[in-house]
Design a protein around this motif. Structure first.
Motif, PDB file in Angstrom:
ATOM      1  N   VAL A   1     -32.766 -10.527  63.553  1.00  0.00           N
ATOM      2  CA  VAL A   1     -32.115 -11.714  63.032  1.00  0.00           C
ATOM      3  C   VAL A   1     -32.369 -11.825  61.538  1.00  0.00           C
ATOM      4  CG1 VAL A   1     -32.231 -12.956  65.217  1.00  0.00           C
ATOM      5  CG2 VAL A   1     -34.096 -13.186  63.578  1.00  0.00           C
ATOM      6  N   GLY A   2     -31.428 -12.457  60.842  1.00  0.00           N
ATOM      7  CA  GLY A   2     -31.606 -12.604  59.408  1.00  0.00           C
ATOM      8  C   GLY A   2     -30.752 -13.691  58.800  1.00  0.00           C
ATOM      9  N   ILE A   3     -30.934 -13.844  57.519  1.00  0.00           N
ATOM     10  CA  ILE A   3     -30.097 -14.738  56.732  1.00  0.00           C
ATOM     11  C   ILE A   3     -29.232 -13.864  55.837  1.00  0.00           C
ATOM     12  CG2 ILE A   3     -31.733 -16.633  56.792  1.00  0.00           C
ATOM     13  CD1 ILE A   3     -32.440 -15.902  53.851  1.00  0.00           C
ATOM     14  N   CYS A   4     -28.091 -14.399  55.429  1.00  0.00           N
ATOM     15  CA  CYS A   4     -27.182 -13.601  54.623  1.00  0.00           C
ATOM     16  C   CYS A   4     -26.453 -14.475  53.610  1.00  0.00           C
ATOM     17  CB  CYS A   4     -26.186 -12.846  55.500  1.00  0.00           C
ATOM     18  SG  CYS A   4     -25.443 -13.785  56.840  1.00  0.00           S
ATOM     19  N   MET A   5     -25.847 -13.790  52.635  1.00  0.00           N
ATOM     20  CA  MET A   5     -25.135 -14.484  51.569  1.00  0.00           C
ATOM     21  C   MET A   5     -24.096 -13.555  50.969  1.00  0.00           C
ATOM     22  SD  MET A   5     -26.767 -16.154  48.184  1.00  0.00           S
ATOM     23  CE  MET A   5     -25.767 -16.929  46.958  1.00  0.00           C
ATOM     24  N   ARG A   6     -22.962 -14.135  50.631  1.00  0.00           N
ATOM     25  CA  ARG A   6     -21.906 -13.384  49.963  1.00  0.00           C
ATOM     26  C   ARG A   6     -21.816 -13.823  48.515  1.00  0.00           C
ATOM     27  NH1 ARG A   6     -15.464 -12.898  51.362  1.00  0.00           N
ATOM     28  NH2 ARG A   6     -14.998 -11.618  49.553  1.00  0.00           N
ATOM     29  N   ASN A   7     -21.585 -12.841  47.635  1.00  0.00           N
ATOM     30  CA  ASN A   7     -21.301 -13.121  46.234  1.00  0.00           C
ATOM     31  C   ASN A   7     -20.220 -12.147  45.791  1.00  0.00           C
ATOM     32  OD1 ASN A   7     -21.394 -14.114  43.627  1.00  0.00           O
ATOM     33  ND2 ASN A   7     -23.069 -12.791  43.019  1.00  0.00           N
ATOM     34  N   LEU A   8     -19.008 -12.647  45.616  1.00  0.00           N
ATOM     35  CA  LEU A   8     -17.847 -11.845  45.262  1.00  0.00           C
ATOM     36  C   LEU A   8     -17.666 -10.732  46.290  1.00  0.00           C
ATOM     37  CD1 LEU A   8     -18.383 -11.847  41.414  1.00  0.00           C
ATOM     38  CD2 LEU A   8     -16.913 -13.359  42.752  1.00  0.00           C
ATOM     39  N   ASP A   9     -17.763  -9.442  45.896  1.00  0.00           N
ATOM     40  CA  ASP A   9     -17.561  -8.366  46.874  1.00  0.00           C
ATOM     41  C   ASP A   9     -18.884  -7.782  47.368  1.00  0.00           C
ATOM     42  OD1 ASP A   9     -18.286  -6.991  44.608  1.00  0.00           O
ATOM     43  OD2 ASP A   9     -16.729  -5.473  44.788  1.00  0.00           O
TER      44      ASP A   9
ATOM     45  N   PHE B   1     -39.900  -6.511  58.159  1.00  0.00           N
ATOM     46  CA  PHE B   1     -38.886  -7.214  57.393  1.00  0.00           C
ATOM     47  C   PHE B   1     -38.082  -6.205  56.601  1.00  0.00           C
ATOM     48  CE2 PHE B   1     -42.399 -10.114  57.963  1.00  0.00           C
ATOM     49  CZ  PHE B   1     -41.741 -11.234  58.476  1.00  0.00           C
ATOM     50  N   GLY B   2     -36.817  -6.512  56.373  1.00  0.00           N
ATOM     51  CA  GLY B   2     -35.990  -5.580  55.632  1.00  0.00           C
ATOM     52  C   GLY B   2     -34.871  -6.270  54.882  1.00  0.00           C
ATOM     53  N   LEU B   3     -34.100  -5.448  54.191  1.00  0.00           N
ATOM     54  CA  LEU B   3     -32.998  -5.919  53.371  1.00  0.00           C
ATOM     55  C   LEU B   3     -31.839  -4.952  53.511  1.00  0.00           C
ATOM     56  CD1 LEU B   3     -32.022  -7.848  51.065  1.00  0.00           C
ATOM     57  CD2 LEU B   3     -32.929  -6.150  49.470  1.00  0.00           C
ATOM     58  N   VAL B   4     -30.634  -5.502  53.592  1.00  0.00           N
ATOM     59  CA  VAL B   4     -29.430  -4.676  53.608  1.00  0.00           C
ATOM     60  C   VAL B   4     -28.464  -5.245  52.577  1.00  0.00           C
ATOM     61  CG1 VAL B   4     -28.426  -5.948  55.548  1.00  0.00           C
ATOM     62  CG2 VAL B   4     -27.596  -3.680  55.043  1.00  0.00           C
ATOM     63  N   VAL B   5     -27.845  -4.361  51.824  1.00  0.00           N
ATOM     64  CA  VAL B   5     -26.864  -4.762  50.814  1.00  0.00           C
ATOM     65  C   VAL B   5     -25.561  -4.042  51.130  1.00  0.00           C
ATOM     66  CG1 VAL B   5     -26.291  -4.799  48.367  1.00  0.00           C
ATOM     67  CG2 VAL B   5     -28.673  -5.076  49.088  1.00  0.00           C
ATOM     68  N   TYR B   6     -24.503  -4.822  51.334  1.00  0.00           N
ATOM     69  CA  TYR B   6     -23.194  -4.283  51.693  1.00  0.00           C
ATOM     70  C   TYR B   6     -22.200  -4.476  50.553  1.00  0.00           C
ATOM     71  CZ  TYR B   6     -24.750  -4.921  56.599  1.00  0.00           C
ATOM     72  OH  TYR B   6     -25.425  -4.896  57.786  1.00  0.00           O
ATOM     73  N   HIS B   7     -21.206  -3.628  50.513  1.00  0.00           N
ATOM     74  CA  HIS B   7     -20.056  -3.781  49.628  1.00  0.00           C
ATOM     75  C   HIS B   7     -18.868  -4.116  50.531  1.00  0.00           C
ATOM     76  CE1 HIS B   7     -16.630  -2.311  47.135  1.00  0.00           C
ATOM     77  NE2 HIS B   7     -17.273  -3.043  46.268  1.00  0.00           N
ATOM     78  N   ILE B   8     -18.198  -5.228  50.280  1.00  0.00           N
ATOM     79  CA  ILE B   8     -17.072  -5.649  51.104  1.00  0.00           C
ATOM     80  C   ILE B   8     -15.859  -4.801  50.746  1.00  0.00           C
ATOM     81  CG2 ILE B   8     -15.564  -7.564  51.749  1.00  0.00           C
ATOM     82  CD1 ILE B   8     -17.934  -9.426  50.901  1.00  0.00           C
ATOM     83  N   GLN B   9     -15.300  -4.141  51.750  1.00  0.00           N
ATOM     84  CA  GLN B   9     -14.149  -3.261  51.564  1.00  0.00           C
ATOM     85  C   GLN B   9     -12.846  -4.055  51.675  1.00  0.00           C
ATOM     86  OE1 GLN B   9     -14.779   0.090  50.778  1.00  0.00           O
ATOM     87  NE2 GLN B   9     -16.788  -0.878  50.641  1.00  0.00           N
ATOM     88  N   PRO B  10     -11.737  -3.547  51.116  1.00  0.00           N
ATOM     89  CA  PRO B  10     -10.452  -4.251  51.187  1.00  0.00           C
ATOM     90  C   PRO B  10      -9.992  -4.539  52.621  1.00  0.00           C
ATOM     91  CG  PRO B  10     -10.333  -2.494  49.567  1.00  0.00           C
ATOM     92  CD  PRO B  10     -11.651  -2.345  50.278  1.00  0.00           C
ATOM     93  N   ASP B  11     -10.386  -3.705  53.592  1.00  0.00           N
ATOM     94  CA  ASP B  11      -9.974  -3.929  54.983  1.00  0.00           C
ATOM     95  C   ASP B  11     -10.877  -4.920  55.715  1.00  0.00           C
ATOM     96  OD1 ASP B  11     -12.297  -2.481  55.435  1.00  0.00           O
ATOM     97  OD2 ASP B  11     -11.316  -0.871  56.568  1.00  0.00           O
ATOM     98  N   GLY B  12     -11.867  -5.501  55.024  1.00  0.00           N
ATOM     99  CA  GLY B  12     -12.770  -6.469  55.632  1.00  0.00           C
ATOM    100  C   GLY B  12     -14.042  -5.870  56.199  1.00  0.00           C
ATOM    101  N   SER B  13     -14.153  -4.555  56.228  1.00  0.00           N
ATOM    102  CA  SER B  13     -15.389  -3.932  56.702  1.00  0.00           C
ATOM    103  C   SER B  13     -16.460  -4.041  55.614  1.00  0.00           C
ATOM    104  CB  SER B  13     -15.155  -2.474  57.090  1.00  0.00           C
ATOM    105  OG  SER B  13     -14.779  -1.710  55.972  1.00  0.00           O
TER     106      SER B  13
END
Length: 128
Positions: free
Chosen positions: A71-79, A91-103
């Motif tokens: 379980v975790g907390i999350c936040m979006r900032n632009l893409d 404990f860990g951290l994941v950083v995603y890049h939002i793709q144009p298709d929503g993935s």
């Protein structure tokens, strides 16, 4: 010299007040996602992630992968989309890049361990 000293804090304050306006709403990111990832050693895993909004920019995330739930907390900032998580006593951290298709395509790590894994979250169609 005194005039310059006041300009820098004023410019910094202007930037700080502008930051919340630059944060994109999390509303478009909530839902259920298929998870596909790789561990530090290259082995793969699959599962499901559920993102639930808590306000306009913040959210909670639950991953169900390989028989384990984190379980975790999350936040979006632009893409960019990031999440901090707990899995047992780790404990860990994941950083995603939002793709144009929503993935969401990202990299993750766990505290006090060497290396990084990869993970892709693919949005699932709403169940009727």
């Amino acid at each position: 010299m005194l005039r310059r000293a006041f300009r820098a804090p004023a410019a910094a304050a202007a930037i700080l007040f502008a930051l919340p306006a630059a944060t994109a709403p999390a509303q478009e990111i909530g839902g259920v996602y298929a998870v596909k990832g790789t561990n530090f050693d290259g082995t793969t895993y699959r599962g499901k992630a559920t993102i639930s909004l808590t306000d306009s920019t913040n959210c909670r995330i639950v991953w169900e992968t390989g028989g384990a739930t984190s379980v975790g907390i999350c936040m979006r900032n632009l893409d960019a989309f990031s999440a901090a998580y707990a899995l047992g006593h780790s404990f860990g951290l994941v950083v995603y890049h939002i793709q144009p298709d929503g993935s969401l395509e990202g990299v993750w790590s766990t505290a006090d361990q060497s290396g990084a894994g990869t993970e892709t979250l693919t949005p699932q169609a709403a169940q009727r």
